[in-house]
Design a protein around this motif. Structure first.
Motif, PDB file in Angstrom:
ATOM      1  N   LYS A 125       0.801  -1.218   0.000  1.00  0.00           N
ATOM      2  CA  LYS A 125       0.000   0.000   0.000  1.00  0.00           C
ATOM      3  C   LYS A 125       0.840   1.278   0.000  1.00  0.00           C
ATOM      4  N   LYS A 126       2.053   1.197   0.549  1.00  0.00           N
ATOM      5  CA  LYS A 126       2.880   2.400   0.623  1.00  0.00           C
ATOM      6  C   LYS A 126       3.508   2.689  -0.738  1.00  0.00           C
ATOM      7  N   LYS A 127       3.371   3.912  -1.200  1.00  0.00           N
ATOM      8  CA  LYS A 127       3.936   4.296  -2.486  1.00  0.00           C
ATOM      9  C   LYS A 127       5.430   4.572  -2.330  1.00  0.00           C
ATOM     10  N   PRO A 128       6.253   4.113  -3.278  1.00  0.00           N
ATOM     11  CA  PRO A 128       7.693   4.385  -3.200  1.00  0.00           C
ATOM     12  C   PRO A 128       7.979   5.882  -3.290  1.00  0.00           C
ATOM     13  N   MET A 129       9.064   6.313  -2.647  1.00  0.00           N
ATOM     14  CA  MET A 129       9.475   7.716  -2.689  1.00  0.00           C
ATOM     15  C   MET A 129      10.145   8.010  -4.027  1.00  0.00           C
ATOM     16  N   ASN A 130       9.758   9.102  -4.665  1.00  0.00           N
ATOM     17  CA  ASN A 130      10.375   9.509  -5.922  1.00  0.00           C
ATOM     18  C   ASN A 130      11.711  10.195  -5.643  1.00  0.00           C
ATOM     19  N   VAL A 131      12.793   9.612  -6.151  1.00  0.00           N
ATOM     20  CA  VAL A 131      14.146  10.094  -5.850  1.00  0.00           C
ATOM     21  C   VAL A 131      14.866  10.460  -7.143  1.00  0.00           C
ATOM     22  N   LEU A 132      15.568  11.591  -7.105  1.00  0.00           N
ATOM     23  CA  LEU A 132      16.428  11.991  -8.214  1.00  0.00           C
ATOM     24  C   LEU A 132      17.873  11.730  -7.786  1.00  0.00           C
ATOM     25  N   LEU A 133      18.536  10.819  -8.474  1.00  0.00           N
ATOM     26  CA  LEU A 133      19.923  10.473  -8.167  1.00  0.00           C
ATOM     27  C   LEU A 133      20.838  11.149  -9.176  1.00  0.00           C
ATOM     28  N   ILE A 134      21.669  12.079  -8.707  1.00  0.00           N
ATOM     29  CA  ILE A 134      22.595  12.809  -9.575  1.00  0.00           C
ATOM     30  C   ILE A 134      23.977  12.182  -9.441  1.00  0.00           C
ATOM     31  N   GLY A 135      24.420  11.515 -10.462  1.00  0.00           N
ATOM     32  CA  GLY A 135      25.723  10.869 -10.421  1.00  0.00           C
ATOM     33  C   GLY A 135      25.894   9.932 -11.591  1.00  0.00           C
ATOM     34  N   GLU A 136      27.124   9.529 -11.835  1.00  0.00           N
ATOM     35  CA  GLU A 136      27.411   8.587 -12.915  1.00  0.00           C
ATOM     36  C   GLU A 136      28.559   7.689 -12.501  1.00  0.00           C
ATOM     37  N   ASN A 156      15.071   8.067 -10.355  1.00  0.00           N
ATOM     38  CA  ASN A 156      15.368   8.718 -11.626  1.00  0.00           C
ATOM     39  C   ASN A 156      16.843   9.116 -11.564  1.00  0.00           C
ATOM     40  N   ILE A 157      17.678   8.537 -12.405  1.00  0.00           N
ATOM     41  CA  ILE A 157      19.116   8.782 -12.333  1.00  0.00           C
ATOM     42  C   ILE A 157      19.559   9.631 -13.522  1.00  0.00           C
ATOM     43  N   VAL A 158      20.370  10.664 -13.229  1.00  0.00           N
ATOM     44  CA  VAL A 158      20.911  11.533 -14.281  1.00  0.00           C
ATOM     45  C   VAL A 158      22.412  11.670 -14.050  1.00  0.00           C
ATOM     46  N   ILE A 178      16.447  14.179  -3.267  1.00  0.00           N
ATOM     47  CA  ILE A 178      17.552  14.268  -4.225  1.00  0.00           C
ATOM     48  C   ILE A 178      18.809  13.691  -3.570  1.00  0.00           C
ATOM     49  N   VAL A 179      19.493  12.809  -4.292  1.00  0.00           N
ATOM     50  CA  VAL A 179      20.724  12.177  -3.793  1.00  0.00           C
ATOM     51  C   VAL A 179      21.868  12.580  -4.718  1.00  0.00           C
ATOM     52  N   ALA A 180      22.960  13.090  -4.144  1.00  0.00           N
ATOM     53  CA  ALA A 180      24.093  13.540  -4.956  1.00  0.00           C
ATOM     54  C   ALA A 180      25.396  13.314  -4.205  1.00  0.00           C
ATOM     55  N   ASP A 181      26.508  13.343  -4.935  1.00  0.00           N
ATOM     56  CA  ASP A 181      27.839  13.193  -4.346  1.00  0.00           C
ATOM     57  C   ASP A 181      28.379  14.584  -4.012  1.00  0.00           C
ATOM     58  N   PHE A 182      28.341  14.963  -2.744  1.00  0.00           N
ATOM     59  CA  PHE A 182      28.778  16.299  -2.341  1.00  0.00           C
ATOM     60  C   PHE A 182      30.301  16.458  -2.395  1.00  0.00           C
ATOM     61  N   THR A 183      31.051  15.347  -2.380  1.00  0.00           N
ATOM     62  CA  THR A 183      32.520  15.425  -2.375  1.00  0.00           C
ATOM     63  C   THR A 183      33.117  15.366  -3.779  1.00  0.00           C
TER      64      THR A 183
END
Length: 435
Positions: A125-136, A156-158, A178-183
């Motif tokens: 029943k719980k909907k997945p969280m929409n995440v934007l992943l910035i990285g390669e 969603n990965i970019v 939003i998930v990103a590599d800060f370093t």
């Protein structure tokens, strides 16, 4: 981010506590027996401990399976087996046969139904969280796979886009985090400003290494750098840490009690070792301890006397040097009981990274970044790496275990140590990971 994953486990845990304690109250009421605080606390602790040892708080399992049901029933039976002797030793009355039988039926039925309801709510029943992943790169792809496998995220990965296209992603995909590599060196000032603006807008912004750490319980040693290590609070490196001071007292108490209780087992195993093969019962070996100081580790001998007549080597699966008795005591870690003496002496702790041999440490330090960090805390008889990963017999496997050790050093606490000790019981019962 993403602290709601442990919260789900916490909810499952408190649901079990309510069912066990509430079931006891109901059973006592139906049987017209008065219930004491001691009876409620001991009974609940025994059943919860048994469930944790049986790995029933692992949310990756599907609850609607015959295997899971069998595991649940086994855990309840183990809980019963723990409850009766403890109540008898502490002379707590009230757990009559009538109360026990009705309480057992309530836990088995209501407890399992609660888990089915829990799975229905959070898995279906719980909907997945929409995440934007910035990285390669490989790490970003691996993290994306981990998130999708958990079922809690729609990813969603970019790669390295312009901030304008990111705004479109956020709007069209209804991004919640939003998930990103800060370093990363590629992290430009414009992108950092954009991330800060999104955070102020109420969107969750998270560092990808922190998320990886939370999902796996380990720190990706190949992808971190000095800046990251300086920024992160490693509790194990703080010499004024109150728990590290108290930990020594806890270690000595557990080691003394453990040695006394283990004396009959040690006597029987010592006789079996003598009858099975030539050589001493105890085996002493140099290991690297706190601040890379060498100490003599004590074990029950599990290999032939001439096992290392040429040069030190890692133990292989099905190692021919292991004796018949040695194979058994290694499987259930009985050979490591004498290390309780090392704990009393102060060479080791009950929980910590496993101590490695000096010959291997010199080799590992030269090819694994930050390997020496594991020597900033006392080595242990068991550890986070031991309960989460198999025996390491190569450089790659040692890297994997180091990632767990770094996680432990970063988050060292009483609750983490307790969690490791409970997981160790399951490892000992199942004989997991020995060679």
């Amino acid at each position: 981010m993403l602290g709601y994953i442990p919260k789900k486990k916490l909810l499952l845990f408190f649901g079990d506590v309510c069912i066990i304690a509430g079931g006891l109250l109901l059973a006592c009421h139906l049987c017209e027996v008065s219930v004491s605080h001691g009876l409620a606390i001991i009974t609940t602790l025994c059943y919860i401990t048994a469930m944790y040892i049986a790995d029933l708080y692992n949310l990756s399992y599907r609850f609607k399976t015959t295997l899971y049901l069998a595991r649940f029933v086994t855990a309840v039976c183990i809980g019963t087996g723990l409850t009766f002797p403890l109540l008898y030793m502490l002379r707590v009355k009230g757990y009559t046969s009538c109360v026990w039988l009705e309480h057992l039926v309530l836990i088995l039925t209501v407890g399992y139904l609660w888990r089915l309801v829990f799975e229905w709510i959070f898995r279906y029943k719980k909907k997945p969280m929409n995440v934007l992943l910035i990285g390669e790169g490989d790490f970003a792809n691996k993290l994306c796979e981990l998130m999708q496998t958990s079922g809690d995220y729609r990813v969603n990965i970019v790669g390295d886009p312009a901030t304008g296209s990111l705004d479109e992603w956020v709007q069209t995909a209804k991004i919640q985090a939003i998930v990103a590599d800060f370093t990363s060196d590629a992290m430009q000032s414009e992108l950092l400003k954009w991330l800060l603006k999104r955070k102020l807008d109420g969107i969750i912004v998270c560092d990808m290494y922190q998320l990886y750490e939370q999902l796996t319980g380990k720190i990706p040693v190949k992808h971190i750098n000095d800046v990251w290590l300086l920024r992160e609070p490693f509790l194990g490196l703080m010499r004024d840490n109150y728990y590290i001071k108290v930990k020594r007292i806890i270690d000595v108490i557990i080691a003394v009690i453990g040695l006394i209780l283990a004396m009959p087992v040690l006597a029987i195993v010592a006789l079996a070792i003598k009858l099975d093969s030539k050589g001493p019962v105890l085996y002493r070996q140099n290991r690297v301890g706190l601040n890379e100081k060498i100490f003599r580790l004590i074990k029950l001998r599990s290999m032939r006397q001439d096992a290392e007549s040429t040069a030190p080597k890692w133990a292989d699966k099905g190692d021919p040097r292991v004796t018949r008795v040695g194979r058994f005591i290694r499987k259930f870690r009985i050979d490591e009981i004498p290390q309780l003496w090392n704990v009393i002496r102060g060479d080791m702790s009950i929980v910590g990274p496993r101590p490695e041999r000096p010959e291997f440490v010199d080799q590992l330090k030269s090819c694994i970044p930050y390997y020496s960090l594991r020597h900033t805390v006392k080595p242990g008889m068991t550890g986070w790496a031991q309960v989460n990963y198999r025996y390491a017999a190569s450089i790659d496997e040692t890297v994997e275990k180091l990632q767990y050790d770094l996680f432990y050093i970063k988050h060292i606490s009483f609750m983490l140590d307790l969690r490791i000790m409970l997981k160790t019981i399951r490892v000992l019962i199942c004989g997991i990971g020995a060679r």
